[in-house]
Write a protein that holds these residues in place. Structure first.
Motif, short mmCIF file in Angstrom:
data_model
loop_
_atom_site.label_atom_id
_atom_site.label_comp_id
_atom_site.label_asym_id
_atom_site.label_seq_id
_atom_site.Cartn_x
_atom_site.Cartn_y
_atom_site.Cartn_z
N LEU A 31 0.80 -1.23 0.00
CA LEU A 31 0.00 0.00 0.00
C LEU A 31 0.83 1.28 0.00
N GLU A 34 -0.37 4.79 -1.24
CA GLU A 34 -1.83 4.90 -1.27
C GLU A 34 -2.26 6.02 -0.32
N ILE A 38 -8.92 4.75 4.03
CA ILE A 38 -8.60 3.32 4.05
C ILE A 38 -9.36 2.66 5.19
N LEU A 103 -9.76 2.65 -0.45
CA LEU A 103 -9.14 1.33 -0.33
C LEU A 103 -9.70 0.62 0.90
#
Length: 175
Positions: A31, A34, A38, A103
């Motif tokens: 990740l 990212e 999340i 995500l």
């Protein structure tokens, strides 16, 4: 960074704290870079969201039914590590609006479920994940087909797949 003695293993995960730390490190590498919202779906003892919050320097939302781990203990651990983790209640029905997360990841949760429950959870994840959002599944290799089938049926495409220590790490992109 993380003291393994602070965390208790979660029965439904069936792994040691050292294995959980291994998974957290692997997810952190997957990740890297990212950003956005999340979610840890079925966070258990909160070791992984705490680790990721600190490693990625990002806020992590975490939800569970809190049957396997005391939410108050999780809050204490979040405070102790000064991590940026926000806890919520709910799995098959989460408290989040549609298309909220960029995500979502789930670790060692789906192998515990029958196919109809997998479908319900995947539908909920699909509801709260943004268009073009990503869903990372980490689970035992023997269930990868069960999860893959459900995700492909709702038009997810596999963007990364790895195996390590009897687990699969599959990263899916929502259409």
């Amino acid at each position: 960074m993380i003291d393994p003695n602070d965390f208790a293993p979660i029965l439904r995960m069936g792994i040691t704290i050292d294995e959980e730390i291994f998974i957290a490190k692997k997810i952190a590498n997957l990740l890297k870079g990212e950003r956005g919202k999340i979610l840890d779906y079925a966070c258990g003892n909160c070791l992984i969201p705490i680790f990721l919050s600190l490693s990625l320097n990002n806020e992590i939302y975490a939800t569970d039914d809190w049957k396997q781990f005391d939410k108050k203990k999780a809050e204490e651990l979040i405070s102790k590590y000064r991590s940026n983790v926000r806890l919520f209640y709910g799995l098959e029905k989460t408290p989040f609006p549609d298309s909220y997360f960029d995500l979502i990841y789930s670790v060692l949760y789906f192998y515990n479920l029958k196919r109809d429950r997998v479908k319900n959870h995947v539908q909920e994840i699909n509801r709260i994940l943004k268009s073009k959002g990503k869903f990372l599944v980490v689970d035992i290799i023997s269930v990868r087909g069960k999860v893959k089938k459900e995700l492909e049926e709702i038009q997810y495409s596999l963007s990364n797949y790895e195996e390590a220590n009897g687990l699969f790490f599959s990263l899916w992109q929502k259409s």
